[in-house]
Motif scaffolding. Structure first.
Motif, PDB file in Angstrom:
ATOM      1  N   SER A  93     -30.725-114.731  78.040  1.00  0.00           N
ATOM      2  CA  SER A  93     -32.099-115.435  77.844  1.00  0.00           C
ATOM      3  C   SER A  93     -33.364-114.688  78.190  1.00  0.00           C
ATOM      4  O   SER A  93     -34.500-115.036  77.503  1.00  0.00           O
ATOM      5  N   LYS A  94     -33.363-113.799  79.130  1.00  0.00           N
ATOM      6  CA  LYS A  94     -34.729-113.159  79.367  1.00  0.00           C
ATOM      7  C   LYS A  94     -34.834-111.958  78.266  1.00  0.00           C
ATOM      8  O   LYS A  94     -36.105-111.834  77.821  1.00  0.00           O
ATOM      9  N   THR A  95     -33.860-111.204  77.843  1.00  0.00           N
ATOM     10  CA  THR A  95     -34.117-110.344  76.682  1.00  0.00           C
ATOM     11  C   THR A  95     -34.460-111.085  75.632  1.00  0.00           C
ATOM     12  O   THR A  95     -35.470-110.623  74.964  1.00  0.00           O
ATOM     13  N   LEU A  96     -33.926-112.389  75.065  1.00  0.00           N
ATOM     14  CA  LEU A  96     -34.454-113.110  74.093  1.00  0.00           C
ATOM     15  C   LEU A  96     -35.685-113.767  74.283  1.00  0.00           C
ATOM     16  O   LEU A  96     -36.802-113.392  73.327  1.00  0.00           O
ATOM     17  N   SER A  97     -36.159-114.285  75.279  1.00  0.00           N
ATOM     18  CA  SER A  97     -37.364-114.737  75.627  1.00  0.00           C
ATOM     19  C   SER A  97     -38.569-113.398  75.560  1.00  0.00           C
ATOM     20  O   SER A  97     -39.699-113.776  75.106  1.00  0.00           O
ATOM     21  N   ASP A  98     -38.438-112.366  76.296  1.00  0.00           N
ATOM     22  CA  ASP A  98     -39.238-111.385  76.242  1.00  0.00           C
ATOM     23  C   ASP A  98     -39.479-110.864  74.619  1.00  0.00           C
ATOM     24  O   ASP A  98     -40.782-110.557  74.273  1.00  0.00           O
ATOM     25  N   MET A  99     -38.534-110.810  73.854  1.00  0.00           N
ATOM     26  CA  MET A  99     -38.667-110.330  72.398  1.00  0.00           C
ATOM     27  C   MET A  99     -39.320-111.298  71.794  1.00  0.00           C
ATOM     28  O   MET A  99     -40.147-110.942  70.995  1.00  0.00           O
TER      29      MET A  99
ATOM     30  N   HIS B 261     -33.549-120.430  63.797  1.00  0.00           N
ATOM     31  CA  HIS B 261     -34.811-120.841  64.023  1.00  0.00           C
ATOM     32  C   HIS B 261     -34.967-121.606  65.231  1.00  0.00           C
ATOM     33  O   HIS B 261     -36.213-121.545  65.975  1.00  0.00           O
ATOM     34  N   LEU B 262     -34.022-122.011  66.091  1.00  0.00           N
ATOM     35  CA  LEU B 262     -33.847-122.622  67.112  1.00  0.00           C
ATOM     36  C   LEU B 262     -34.555-121.919  68.463  1.00  0.00           C
ATOM     37  O   LEU B 262     -35.289-122.548  69.409  1.00  0.00           O
ATOM     38  N   PRO B 263     -34.298-120.390  68.706  1.00  0.00           N
ATOM     39  CA  PRO B 263     -35.136-119.728  69.676  1.00  0.00           C
ATOM     40  C   PRO B 263     -36.421-119.931  69.633  1.00  0.00           C
ATOM     41  O   PRO B 263     -37.138-120.005  70.538  1.00  0.00           O
TER      42      PRO B 263
END
Length: 307
Positions: A16-22, A137-139
């Motif tokens: 979640s953190k890696t995805l959020s930061d990206m 598209h959901l993220p």
């Protein structure tokens, strides 16, 4: 029933953190970029790619960067079907969609109303989880809508099949009241040209670099979309065979806009201007094709506003 984030860990990070930061990085860069056209009002629809985020995420961010989450309470996600044949549209049977960033609830009321038309089938869970065109598209939707301050939101996933022009117009009339509603956002999922022998699509002009020929081909289609010319876009696809995988969701969006305009006043119709405008804000390719054995996929993002 919950749909799992079945492509997390392969098509995008499951951390979640890696995805959020990206996502934060791409959205910030898109918002700060001053080279593209800017929206002239609330964004009511976007067109954006659905490849692995490491390939298409930067391009998709340009579609999402200008969305005002406080103007949205329902997000319709229209994705093409890659694995099963449909000659209509299908709705999810799930009530919750999982992402690494958190779950999102499906708008059961809207799904029930659409289902009541008798024109929408069901996606079973296996089909739902195998398909990536909606999930990718959901993220972005979760990240953008996390900034919403005035209440919850829900999603309406719709799998769009191989619709004839007549069926595109029919479904467009059904979806028109939802797009016309000021609290709806439509997300249209599509990559553009898939070029190469592995895609069985290799047209090119020997006098032009292949990557430039691909871009010219894509931009011809993009111009027709910006002109809201659904008939011209259909003819273009028939003539060129361009492998735009979301051609049916794109055409459905254009037909939905046309249906709204037909409901508008004679003043708008007499002026021969649509209530909507579409602007493409970013174009990219996964790589530059230089020789016939190369391959690439094109990505394009657009925003749609009401005039």
């Amino acid at each position: 029933m919950k749909r799992s984030a079945s492509h997390a860990g392969t098509w995008y990070s499951k951390d979640s953190k890696t995805l959020s930061d990206m996502l934060d990085k791409w959205l910030y860069e898109a918002a700060m970029d001053g080279t593209g056209p800017k929206s002239k009002g609330p964004i009511r629809a976007v067109i954006a790619p659905h490849a692995g985020l490491s390939y298409s995420g930067k391009t998709a961010a340009f579609a999402y960067a200008g969305v005002d989450p406080d103007a949205v309470s329902r997000v319709f996600v229209l994705g093409p079907s890659h694995h099963v044949y449909l000659d209509g549209c299908a709705l999810s049977r799930c009530s919750v969609y999982e992402t690494p960033l958190g779950d999102m609830n499906v708008d059961a009321a809207s799904v029930a109303l659409l289902k009541a038309t008798g024109l929408f089938g069901d996606m079973d869970l296996a089909v739902d989880e195998e398909e990536h065109s909606i999930e990718m598209h959901l993220p972005f939707i979760h990240k953008v809508m996390a900034r919403k301050t005035n209440g919850p939101f829900q999603i309406v996933p719709i799998l769009v099949g191989s619709l004839s022009p007549a069926k595109q117009a029919l479904y467009g009339r059904i979806l028109a009241p939802y797009l016309a509603a000021s609290d709806s956002l439509f997300v249209v999922s599509s990559d553009f040209c898939h070029w190469g022998s592995r895609f069985r699509y290799t047209p090119h002009d020997p006098q032009t670099p292949i990557f430039k020929h691909i871009e010219d081909l894509d931009r011809t289609g993009m111009d027709l979309i910006e002109n809201l010319d659904v008939g011209g876009f259909t003819k273009y696809l028939q003539t060129t065979g361009n492998t735009i995988c979301g051609r049916h969701p794109i055409s459905l969006l254009l037909q939905t806009m046309a249906a709204i305009d037909m409901r508008k006043s004679s003043e708008i119709l007499a002026s021969d201007r649509s209530s909507f405008s579409i602007q493409f804000v970013r174009y990219a390719q996964s790589g530059q094709c230089l020789i016939p054995t190369d391959s690439s996929v094109s990505y394009a993002s657009a925003i749609c506003c009401m005039r």
